[in-house]
Design an enzyme around this catalytic site. Structure first.
Site, PDB file in Angstrom:
ATOM      1  N   LYS A  32       0.820  -1.215   0.000  1.00  0.00           N
ATOM      2  CA  LYS A  32       0.000   0.000   0.000  1.00  0.00           C
ATOM      3  C   LYS A  32       0.858   1.270   0.000  1.00  0.00           C
ATOM      4  O   LYS A  32       0.605   2.187  -0.786  1.00  0.00           O
ATOM      5  CB  LYS A  32      -0.904  -0.015   1.236  1.00  0.00           C
ATOM      6  CG  LYS A  32      -1.641   1.286   1.497  1.00  0.00           C
ATOM      7  CD  LYS A  32      -2.501   1.175   2.727  1.00  0.00           C
ATOM      8  CE  LYS A  32      -1.696   1.058   4.005  1.00  0.00           C
ATOM      9  NZ  LYS A  32      -1.362   2.330   4.626  1.00  0.00           N
ATOM     10  N   THR A  33       1.859   1.342   0.864  1.00  0.00           N
ATOM     11  CA  THR A  33       2.681   2.546   0.976  1.00  0.00           C
ATOM     12  C   THR A  33       3.414   2.827  -0.329  1.00  0.00           C
ATOM     13  O   THR A  33       3.522   3.977  -0.763  1.00  0.00           O
ATOM     14  CB  THR A  33       3.687   2.406   2.138  1.00  0.00           C
ATOM     15  OG1 THR A  33       2.975   2.152   3.348  1.00  0.00           O
ATOM     16  CG2 THR A  33       4.511   3.671   2.299  1.00  0.00           C
ATOM     17  N   ASP A 223      -4.862   8.184   3.272  1.00  0.00           N
ATOM     18  CA  ASP A 223      -4.400   6.853   3.680  1.00  0.00           C
ATOM     19  C   ASP A 223      -5.287   6.336   4.822  1.00  0.00           C
ATOM     20  O   ASP A 223      -5.847   7.126   5.594  1.00  0.00           O
ATOM     21  CB  ASP A 223      -2.941   6.954   4.142  1.00  0.00           C
ATOM     22  CG  ASP A 223      -2.318   5.591   4.403  1.00  0.00           C
ATOM     23  OD1 ASP A 223      -2.839   4.577   3.890  1.00  0.00           O
ATOM     24  OD2 ASP A 223      -1.300   5.539   5.124  1.00  0.00           O
ATOM     25  N   GLU A 224      -5.406   5.016   4.932  1.00  0.00           N
ATOM     26  CA  GLU A 224      -6.175   4.376   6.011  1.00  0.00           C
ATOM     27  C   GLU A 224      -7.588   4.967   6.098  1.00  0.00           C
ATOM     28  O   GLU A 224      -8.083   5.312   7.176  1.00  0.00           O
ATOM     29  CB  GLU A 224      -5.452   4.537   7.367  1.00  0.00           C
ATOM     30  CG  GLU A 224      -4.032   4.023   7.391  1.00  0.00           C
ATOM     31  CD  GLU A 224      -3.939   2.492   7.434  1.00  0.00           C
ATOM     32  OE1 GLU A 224      -4.973   1.820   7.251  1.00  0.00           O
ATOM     33  OE2 GLU A 224      -2.829   1.972   7.637  1.00  0.00           O
ATOM     34  N   GLN A 254      -9.373  -4.170   7.976  1.00  0.00           N
ATOM     35  CA  GLN A 254      -8.495  -3.716   9.050  1.00  0.00           C
ATOM     36  C   GLN A 254      -9.063  -2.484   9.756  1.00  0.00           C
ATOM     37  O   GLN A 254      -8.323  -1.701  10.340  1.00  0.00           O
ATOM     38  CB  GLN A 254      -7.103  -3.418   8.496  1.00  0.00           C
ATOM     39  CG  GLN A 254      -6.417  -4.648   7.910  1.00  0.00           C
ATOM     40  CD  GLN A 254      -4.990  -4.373   7.470  1.00  0.00           C
ATOM     41  OE1 GLN A 254      -4.114  -4.089   8.280  1.00  0.00           O
ATOM     42  NE2 GLN A 254      -4.747  -4.459   6.177  1.00  0.00           N
ATOM     43  N   ARG A 607      -0.020  -9.767  10.949  1.00  0.00           N
ATOM     44  CA  ARG A 607       1.262  -9.153  11.336  1.00  0.00           C
ATOM     45  C   ARG A 607       2.402 -10.141  11.136  1.00  0.00           C
ATOM     46  O   ARG A 607       3.567  -9.742  11.090  1.00  0.00           O
ATOM     47  CB  ARG A 607       1.253  -8.717  12.810  1.00  0.00           C
ATOM     48  CG  ARG A 607       0.232  -7.671  13.233  1.00  0.00           C
ATOM     49  CD  ARG A 607       0.190  -6.474  12.349  1.00  0.00           C
ATOM     50  NE  ARG A 607      -0.817  -6.634  11.313  1.00  0.00           N
ATOM     51  CZ  ARG A 607      -0.866  -5.939  10.193  1.00  0.00           C
ATOM     52  NH1 ARG A 607       0.055  -5.034   9.936  1.00  0.00           N
ATOM     53  NH2 ARG A 607      -1.813  -6.150   9.291  1.00  0.00           N
TER      54      ARG A 607
END
Length: 757
Positions: A32-33, A223-224, A254, A607
């Site tokens: 994503k980043t 973002d997010e 998430q 994670r």
């Protein structure tokens, strides 16, 4: 455009679609980043002015990482992008436009402690019961109102809100909110929620300001996006209304911050706001093994409210997920500590390759004790932030008062620290004088002889003169020199230096570290304004996720699952997988809450990069009582083909002791015979038969429940109320059930029938 060559087809398509509304659904570990940063770089490559690009994140850390990556691709032009957290970006805008809403441009930003301190003062002045009107509760109530854009006037006039407050015995909440807002305004201060609330007011009531920033920010990226609340949603929607070049990035799977006001519907319903929306799905997970990704998919598939996607991994298949069972939470800690020591020894791993994740902070105790006994170094993440330590907040309060003398909370914090003969009585006199003359505390302090009498007037006057000297210092010297002068001449530095205890030395070293940070800030070449006031704004906008942590420290990481979001570790242990713990007991009353708990579990599982271990205990102490525990329903929802039960099969009536019979019995929620611990309370091997509720069972109104009453619970059977604790509506009852023993229940969720005698 070499940077596009390293992208997979889905990532590249998302990067190249720069015009119109876009939603990028980014699965866990899907890069994503990289997509966000390359998309911004691609805009600049297409000659979009960086000053016209706005990128909103949720942590300063994320913004910094993205800016560095963009700079690597496009060079120094990346410095001109408007990029940062919602709060930092809109604080920057408010500094320029604050005069529209009657605030000074140098307004103070109150953190949570400042806000709660002010609320406690208001509650005391109003002579309200601080147990019923708990400062934390009041703060959260006001925060929720602001995040839903409910003003004090609207709060007071809303019949439903007033009815709720009155029924809970807190009919004065509206007046507290009104007073709190007035006091903040009078002090020239905004709290964290105000940074968004006031921005909404600014954009709603002043069209010229809205038009200015709509035309400035021609391209928006968020973002997010699944973590945005109503206030953030409206700001973004308003700013994008003209150009509609808006790109939101997130993963509904998430979304785990509903308790902070995050609204998952913002991402689920994004297409309703933009019918010509283009959606790109990043579905390849680059982080985890195939087993871990497939297991995570089997969990989240149980959620009905979600955006459909097919996350996959082309990494190695990897080991099956290990499921470990312990007799108690202490034994669980021992099992995890020993597993870490063994994995490290066998595979040559570092301690920092391991993370232990838990649902609640309280679970860390058993883990810490076991790790210490095994000599495994660890660090708890999410503990007290550096900038939340008392000595740091004391010095920062001096800094704040230097730049905003109307900051009441800062003034009250430092006026008698270190002690200078201005006690609580003197402070009360200052407050009374300010109220009587309709003026500020600072006016009283700087003209003490006019408003006060006796010895206190002299001490207060000396303090006022000292603070005025700091204001002169700040205008003529660097951030570091100013800070050092304030630390010395306030007496704070000497106060800490004179304390030769271990704790005193630590506090002195913390001040020293703060000064080091200010010195580093003063010498930075990438910023033009280096005053102490600019440093203070950066400090005020730090989020809990931005605490300084040494990424190279070789320690096992302990943290709540909420704290782990955005991180990854080669090996992860998720502990405490028991009903009423994870999922939390408070989440079992609605599908919405349960689905958020399941998303939290999904976040925890994803994670892990190489290996994942899950554990649960069959008994756990709560409020001093040992309770039997049953495995979490989330363990049932995992596809068994991805699991390895790492404990010897226990005898199950009518079944052979093979893997499948163990799994079958586990799914039926049987409690197996535990291996006898060295020291352990006696427990039964088999749960009693399920209780059959009385015919026509209907829960009673428990608002008048009393100790000694007999009650019936649909699952737990008949019991007697032993104690009642807390205040409405959060009263907890400890009830002794005939079949199960003692249990603690929250009355508003318990659904009890009072048995008439």
């Amino acid at each position: 455009m070499d940077y596009l060559q390293g992208l997979n087809p889905s990532q590249r398509a998302a990067v190249e679609q720069t015009e119109g509304p876009v939603m990028i659904v980014a699965g866990a570990g899907s890069g994503k980043t990289r997509v966000i940063t390359y998309r911004v770089a691609h805009l600049i490559h297409k000659k979009v002015d960086p000053f016209n690009i706005l990128v909103l994140t949720f942590t300063n850390k994320a913004a910094k990482e993205m800016r560095e990556r963009i700079m690597h691709v496009v060079g120094p032009e990346a410095k001109n992008i408007w990029m940062g957290t919602f709060h930092s970006v809109f604080a920057k805008i408010l500094r320029v436009e604050a005069h529209f809403i009657g605030y000074p441009n140098n307004f103070t930003i109150y953190d949570t402690d400042d806000s709660k301190s002010l609320l406690r003062a208001i509650l005391k002045e109003m002579q309200l019961d601080d147990k019923l009107y708990n400062a934390n509760f009041v703060y959260n109530r006001i925060s929720s109102a602001k995040n839903n854009l409910v003003s004090p006037a609207e709060y007071a006039s809303n019949q439903q809100i007033q009815a709720d407050d009155i029924s809970s015995g807190r009919g004065q909440l509206g007046q507290i909110y009104q007073t709190y807002a007035q006091r903040c305004y009078k002090a020239g201060a905004m709290d964290f929620d105000d940074l968004l609330y006031k921005t909404n007011v600014l954009l709603k009531d002043y069209p010229e300001v809205l038009y200015k920033y709509q035309n400035k920010f021609k391209y928006l990226m968020v973002d997010e996006y699944q973590d945005t609340n109503f206030s953030q949603y409206l700001i973004v929607k308003k700013l994008a209304a003209i150009n509609e070049n808006i790109c939101v990035v997130g993963d509904d799977a998430q979304s785990i911050y509903a308790f902070r006001g995050a609204n998952i519907q913002n991402i689920l319903n994004f297409e309703k706001d933009y019918p010509d929306l283009q959606v790109f799905k990043l579905e390849q997970n680059y982080r985890s093994t195939q087993n871990i990704v497939n297991a995570a998919n089997s969990i989240i598939a149980n959620n009905k409210n979600q955006l459909q996607k097919n996350v996959f991994s082309e990494n190695q298949v990897g080991e099956k997920i290990k499921v470990m069972r312990a007799f108690s939470d202490n034994e669980e800690g021992k099992i995890v500590a020993e597993a870490i020591a063994q994995e490290r020894s066998v595979h040559g791993l570092r301690y920092r390759d391991f993370a232990i994740l838990y649902r609640t902070n309280a679970q860390s105790r058993a883990m810490e004790e076991a790790l210490r006994k095994t000599n495994v170094p660890y660090k708890i993440y999410g503990g007290t932030s550096f900038y939340q330590r008392k000595e740091i907040k004391d010095l920062l309060a001096y800094f704040r008062l230097t730049f905003n003398p109307n900051d009441e909370e800062a003034l009250k914090r430092v006026i008698n620290y270190p002690r200078r003969g201005i006690g609580d009585t003197s402070v009360e006199r200052i407050i009374i004088a300010a109220d009587q003359h309709q003026t500020t505390l600072w006016e009283v302090v700087t003209n003490a002889s006019k408003y006060l009498d006796g010895r206190s007037a002299g001490a207060v006057s000396v303090f006022g003169t000292m603070m005025q000297s700091f204001q002169v210092e700040a205008k003529n010297h660097s951030a570091y020199d100013t800070a050092l002068q304030i630390a010395r001449h306030s007496g704070l530095l000497k106060e800490l230096y004179d304390d030769k205890s271990i704790e005193g030395l630590s506090r002195y070293e913390n001040i020293q570290e703060l000064m080091n940070g200010i010195k580093e800030f003063s010498e930075r070449e990438d910023i033009e304004e280096k005053g102490l006031d600019v440093f203070m704004q950066d400090v005020a906008l730090l989020t809990n996720d931005d605490n300084d942590k040494d990424p190279n420290a070789d320690t096992v990481s302990l943290m709540t699952i909420h704290s782990s979001k955005g991180l990854e570790f080669p090996q992860v242990f998720i502990v405490g997988l028991e009903e009423n713990l994870f999922p939390s007991q408070l989440s079992l009353n609605s599908r919405t809450d349960l689905e958020e708990e399941r998303r939290l579990f999904y976040v925890a599982v994803t994670r892990a990069m190489d290996k994942l271990s899950l554990s649960y205990a069959t008994s756990r102490y709560r409020w001093g009582t040992l309770n039997n525990c049953e495995p979490s329903r989330f363990l049932d929802e995992l596809d068994p083909s991805y699991l390895h039960l790492d404990f010897k099969p226990r005898p199950v009536l009518g079944a052979s002791n093979d893997f499948e019979s163990e799994r079958s019995a586990w799914q039926q929620k049987d409690v197996f015979t535990a291996p006898k611990p060295k020291v352990a309370p006696k427990t039964t091997a088999i749960l009693p038969k399920a209780h059959v509720p009385t015919a026509g069972f209907v829960p009673s109104d428990t608002s008048n429940l009393q100790v000694g009453m007999e009650v019936e619970h649909e699952r737990f059977g008949f019991g007697k109320v032993i104690t009642l604790e807390g205040n409405k509506p959060d009263i907890k009852a400890i009830i002794f059930f005939k079949e199960l023993g003692q249990k603690q229940l929250l009355l508003k969720f318990a659904k009890l029938r009072i048995v008439e005698s």
